[in-house]
Design a protein around this motif. Structure first.
Motif, mmCIF file in Angstrom:
data_model
loop_
_atom_site.group_PDB
_atom_site.id
_atom_site.type_symbol
_atom_site.label_atom_id
_atom_site.label_comp_id
_atom_site.label_asym_id
_atom_site.label_seq_id
_atom_site.Cartn_x
_atom_site.Cartn_y
_atom_site.Cartn_z
ATOM 1 N N SER A 13 0.856 -1.181 0.000
ATOM 2 C CA SER A 13 0.000 0.000 0.000
ATOM 3 C C SER A 13 0.896 1.235 0.000
ATOM 4 C CB SER A 13 -0.882 0.014 1.252
ATOM 5 O OG SER A 13 -0.088 0.235 2.412
ATOM 6 N N PHE A 14 0.313 2.378 -0.286
ATOM 7 C CA PHE A 14 1.075 3.621 -0.274
ATOM 8 C C PHE A 14 1.693 3.845 1.102
ATOM 9 C CE2 PHE A 14 1.369 8.140 0.685
ATOM 10 C CZ PHE A 14 2.186 8.569 -0.346
ATOM 11 N N GLU A 15 0.902 3.641 2.134
ATOM 12 C CA GLU A 15 1.373 3.892 3.497
ATOM 13 C C GLU A 15 2.529 2.967 3.876
ATOM 14 O OE1 GLU A 15 -2.626 5.503 2.943
ATOM 15 O OE2 GLU A 15 -1.824 3.499 2.598
ATOM 16 N N HIS A 51 7.066 3.616 -6.870
ATOM 17 C CA HIS A 51 5.774 2.995 -6.561
ATOM 18 C C HIS A 51 4.835 4.014 -5.904
ATOM 19 C CE1 HIS A 51 2.863 -0.057 -5.481
ATOM 20 N NE2 HIS A 51 3.008 0.237 -4.192
ATOM 21 N N CYS A 52 5.350 4.771 -4.952
ATOM 22 C CA CYS A 52 4.542 5.790 -4.283
ATOM 23 C C CYS A 52 4.054 6.834 -5.287
ATOM 24 C CB CYS A 52 5.334 6.459 -3.160
ATOM 25 S SG CYS A 52 5.560 5.418 -1.700
ATOM 26 N N SER A 58 -2.267 7.771 -9.680
ATOM 27 C CA SER A 58 -3.514 7.033 -9.857
ATOM 28 C C SER A 58 -4.626 7.639 -9.007
ATOM 29 C CB SER A 58 -3.294 5.566 -9.485
ATOM 30 O OG SER A 58 -4.503 4.855 -9.539
ATOM 31 N N ALA A 59 -4.313 7.967 -7.766
ATOM 32 C CA ALA A 59 -5.307 8.569 -6.881
ATOM 33 C C ALA A 59 -5.729 9.935 -7.401
ATOM 34 C CB ALA A 59 -4.750 8.680 -5.463
#
Length: 83
Positions: A13-15, A51-52, A58-59
């Protein structure tokens, strides 16, 4: 080869990716790792950063802003970058 080496990153995940990246930055800044390990974790950090950035783009593409009518009431939505 680096893509296969860091294939697990795509599942994060982003986090989780950001947290791991912060740990890598701290370790590199602290000079706590030998040279080869520093190079390896720097490469992983670069993959985590990419990746982040991908997840953020995308968000951002999914965000919509609410449009208001002349009377100030919501009338619908439009893409964030409608220009």
């Amino acid at each position: 080869m680096a893509e296969n080496k860091h294939a697990d990153i795509a599942k994060l995940s982003f986090e989780d990716a950001l947290s791991e990246l912060e740990g890598i930055v701290g370790k590199l800044e602290g000079g706590q790792a030998p040279l080869q390990e520093s190079i390896d974790i720097y490469e992983r950090g670069a993959a985590l950063k990419a990746h982040c950035e991908k997840l953020l783009k995308s968000a951002e593409a999914r965000i919509e802003k609410i449009t208001l009518g002349a009377d100030g009431t919501p009338k619908g939505t439009e893409p964030l970058d409608a220009d």
